[in-house]
Motif scaffolding. Sequence first.
Motif, PDB file in Angstrom:
ATOM      1  N   LEU A   1       0.776  -1.236   0.000  1.00  0.00           N
ATOM      2  CA  LEU A   1       0.000   0.000   0.000  1.00  0.00           C
ATOM      3  C   LEU A   1       0.811   1.290   0.000  1.00  0.00           C
ATOM      4  CD1 LEU A   1      -2.867  -0.837   2.509  1.00  0.00           C
ATOM      5  CD2 LEU A   1      -3.004  -0.744   0.043  1.00  0.00           C
TER       6      LEU A   1
ATOM      7  N   GLN B   1       1.219   3.446  -3.198  1.00  0.00           N
ATOM      8  CA  GLN B   1      -0.004   3.870  -3.858  1.00  0.00           C
ATOM      9  C   GLN B   1      -0.168   5.387  -3.738  1.00  0.00           C
ATOM     10  OE1 GLN B   1      -1.999   1.718  -5.537  1.00  0.00           O
ATOM     11  NE2 GLN B   1      -0.560   0.096  -5.026  1.00  0.00           N
TER      12      GLN B   1
ATOM     13  N   TRP C   1      -4.702   8.961  -0.872  1.00  0.00           N
ATOM     14  CA  TRP C   1      -5.119   8.599   0.471  1.00  0.00           C
ATOM     15  C   TRP C   1      -4.654   7.206   0.878  1.00  0.00           C
ATOM     16  CZ3 TRP C   1      -8.273   4.390   1.062  1.00  0.00           C
ATOM     17  CH2 TRP C   1      -8.909   3.921  -0.080  1.00  0.00           C
ATOM     18  N   LYS C   2      -4.337   6.366  -0.078  1.00  0.00           N
ATOM     19  CA  LYS C   2      -3.906   5.004   0.247  1.00  0.00           C
ATOM     20  C   LYS C   2      -2.565   5.001   0.982  1.00  0.00           C
ATOM     21  CE  LYS C   2      -6.398   2.672  -3.425  1.00  0.00           C
ATOM     22  NZ  LYS C   2      -6.284   1.814  -4.608  1.00  0.00           N
ATOM     23  N   LYS C   3      -1.710   5.956   0.669  1.00  0.00           N
ATOM     24  CA  LYS C   3      -0.429   6.055   1.361  1.00  0.00           C
ATOM     25  C   LYS C   3      -0.644   6.434   2.827  1.00  0.00           C
ATOM     26  CE  LYS C   3       4.104   8.140   1.128  1.00  0.00           C
ATOM     27  NZ  LYS C   3       5.036   8.921   0.330  1.00  0.00           N
TER      28      LYS C   3
END
Length: 111
Positions: A74, A77, A80-82
Amino acid sequence: MTSNLSTTQPINKGLLIKRMLLGAAIALAVISLFIFAGEPNPAWPAYWRVRPLIITPLAGAAGGACYYVIDQHLLNQPGWKKGLAIVLSILVYVIGLWMGIVLGLDGTMWD
């Protein structure tokens, strides 16, 4: 025609071991603060410190391994995924560390 849609990445053993050792070192430092501060109860067994000094770093190493897995899937990415990966990895580590402390100190300080 077949296509390989697998997104599995090879395991970087060096990075995995580094994360596990870092997690175990943090856990060892935290449990040492609990164990070596203050006087133990004389009713406890003579070697009561061995159990938490083994279990808690193992839980920290498992948390470091979970961080590695979350990081590999993740952290790279966008958007917001980070942020989710960072929060999730810290949360998983803290919960694992707490469980290791509870299991290690069960019957002595955690009674």
